[in-house]
Design an enzyme around this catalytic site. Structure first.
Site, PDB file in Angstrom:
ATOM      1  NE  ARG A 108      30.425  48.207 -12.173  1.00 30.61           N
ATOM      2  CZ  ARG A 108      30.739  46.909 -12.189  1.00 30.61           C
ATOM      3  NH1 ARG A 108      31.908  46.512 -12.650  1.00 30.61           N
ATOM      4  NH2 ARG A 108      29.878  46.013 -11.749  1.00 30.61           N
ATOM      5  CG  HIS A 135      28.075  45.232  -6.860  1.00 29.95           C
ATOM      6  ND1 HIS A 135      27.212  45.715  -7.829  1.00 29.95           N
ATOM      7  CD2 HIS A 135      28.882  44.327  -7.508  1.00 29.95           C
ATOM      8  CE1 HIS A 135      27.479  45.137  -8.982  1.00 29.95           C
ATOM      9  NE2 HIS A 135      28.487  44.294  -8.819  1.00 29.95           N
ATOM     10  CD  GLN A 138      27.263  40.171  -8.034  1.00 28.80           C
ATOM     11  OE1 GLN A 138      27.765  40.659  -9.036  1.00 28.80           O
ATOM     12  NE2 GLN A 138      26.925  38.900  -7.987  1.00 28.80           N
ATOM     13  CG  ASP A 227      34.500  40.764  -4.284  1.00 28.03           C
ATOM     14  OD1 ASP A 227      34.971  40.471  -5.400  1.00 28.03           O
ATOM     15  OD2 ASP A 227      34.070  41.902  -4.013  1.00 28.03           O
ATOM     16  CB  CYS A 266      30.283  39.214  -7.201  1.00 27.63           C
ATOM     17  SG  CYS A 266      31.847  39.985  -6.743  1.00 27.63           S
TER      18      CYS A 266
HETATM   19  N1   CP Z   1      30.123  40.964 -10.608  1.00 30.09           N
HETATM   20  C1   CP Z   1      30.217  42.046 -11.393  1.00 30.09           C
HETATM   21  O1   CP Z   1      29.659  43.127 -11.117  1.00 30.09           O
HETATM   22  O2   CP Z   1      30.934  41.831 -12.540  1.00 30.09           O
HETATM   23  P1   CP Z   1      31.448  42.939 -13.528  1.00 30.09           P
HETATM   24  O3   CP Z   1      32.415  43.804 -12.782  1.00 30.09           O
HETATM   25  O4   CP Z   1      32.094  42.192 -14.663  1.00 30.09           O
HETATM   26  O5   CP Z   1      30.261  43.757 -14.003  1.00 30.09           O
HETATM   27  N1  NVA Z   2      34.624  44.330  -4.887  1.00 33.50           N
HETATM   28  C1  NVA Z   2      34.829  44.273  -6.312  1.00 33.50           C
HETATM   29  C2  NVA Z   2      33.583  43.821  -7.001  1.00 33.50           C
HETATM   30  C3  NVA Z   2      33.711  43.655  -8.489  1.00 33.50           C
HETATM   31  C4  NVA Z   2      32.431  43.238  -9.149  1.00 33.50           C
HETATM   32  C5  NVA Z   2      35.280  45.624  -6.823  1.00 33.50           C
HETATM   33  O1  NVA Z   2      34.711  46.635  -6.417  1.00 33.50           O
HETATM   34  O2  NVA Z   2      36.210  45.660  -7.617  1.00 33.50           O
END
Ligand code: CP
Ligand code: NVA
Length: 308
Positions: A108, A135, A138, A227, A266
């Site tokens: 990540r 993502h 997800q 989101d 998510c």
């Molecule tokens: N939805 C998601 O990716 O959650 P986290 O950021 O907690 O991993």
């Molecule tokens: N769009 C959000 C998703 C978190 C899982 C972010 O990038 O923070």
């Protein structure tokens, strides 16, 4: 060996194969506890190394359970404990060590380029566990959840996104092309997808409707996705952005316009969704989060070339 970085770079056939495999696996382990290993232990002896440059709860836990259920193990690296993050070691050398000690790397990251750079030097698969532009794990899991709950292929459903044009939406757009489903986006004009994304949509001859009126966007929806308005590391005037999205809050009166729709998010959530919707029968967010384990197992198997 295959990487899993972006949905747009993976064939529709392979994405569908991952979903079919996940469905069989989920069904087959209905009576097993979280840490019990699948009968075949397909990834016995394999080590998943995961690293998070941004916060994570679900992705971290679901990848941990995914590799464990396949018979392997997981190790989470803290970027601040590596020489890499302090400029004391290159991505090239870090990647060589990861390849020698581990079997698959999940990252990540706060920079998309890092995924490409790691990919260049790794001799093991890399999985994108969220980047500024996408993502993919997800959204692939979310397609699984939609089809499981709606009991229909997603190509027969109307999907609506209410929210910011962010990484999760980019992956949803890629999925709408790969799985050929109708996607409607509801967001303020100023926050519509970037030109490069619009060009990608056009290039693939896909039709995505964009409305600056949330009521219009949810009409006929079978699924509402949302989101946080402010994503991690979103360098904006937060107060101003939240104000710009004021009329896009998902509340009961909006959901009444699409009574058959399920609500997905998510997570983590902000104030873009009303508590009454979030905890209603239309909301399937907890099933959605749990399904990530099942789909990520099949993503891991895809990376190892071991999909059934
Ligand atoms: N939805 C998601 O990716 O959650 P986290 O950021 O907690 O991993
Ligand atoms: N769009 C959000 C998703 C978190 C899982 C972010 O990038 O923070």
């Amino acid at each position: 060996m295959k990487h899993f970085i972006n949905l747009k770079d993976i064939s529709s056939k392979d994405l569908r194969k991952i979903l079919i495999d996940a469905k069989k696996r989920k069904y087959a382990r209905k009576k097993l506890n979280n840490l019990e290993i699948d009968k075949e232990a397909s990834l016995k002896g394999k080590l998943l190394i995961q690293m998070f440059e941004k916060s994570s709860l679900r992705t971290r836990l679901s990848f941990y359970l995914a590799i464990r259920q396949l018979g392997g193990s997981a190790l989470t690296l803290r970027p601040d404990e590596l020489h890499l993050s302090k400029g004391g070691e290159s991505i090239e050398d870090t990647a060589k060590i990861l390849s020698n000690f581990g079997d698959v790397f999940m990252l990540r990251t706060d920079k998309d380029e890092k995924l490409e750079e790691f990919k260049k030097y790794l001799s093991i698969p890399i999985i994108n566990g969220l980047s500024p532009s996408s993502h993919p794990t997800q959204i692939l899991s979310d397609i699984f959840t939609v089809e499981e709950i709606k009991k229909k292929p997603i190509s027969k459903l109307n999907v609506t996104w209410i929210g910011d044009s962010n990484n999760v939406l980019n992956s949803l757009i890629a999925a709408s092309i790969k799985f050929a489903f109708k996607l409607t986006i509801g967001c303020p004009k100023k926050y519509q997808p970037k030109k490069s994304i619009m060009n990608y949509i056009k290039k693939n001859k896909n039709k995505i409707s964009i409305y600056n009126d949330p009521k219009r966007a949810v009409k006929k929806a079978d699924v509402i996705f949302s989101d946080k308005v402010i994503s991690m590391n979103d360098k904006v005037n937060k107060k101003k952005k939240l104000k710009d999205f004021k009329n896009f809050k998902i509340n009961k009166s909006l959901m009444k316009l699409c009574p058959k729709a399920i609500f997905l998010h998510c997570l983590p959530r902000g104030n873009e969704v009303d508590e009454k919707v979030f905890s209603s029968n239309q909301s399937k967010v907890w099933t959605q989060a749990l399904n990530r384990v099942h789909v990520q197992k099949s993503i891991l198997l895809y990376c190892f070339g071991k999909l059934r």
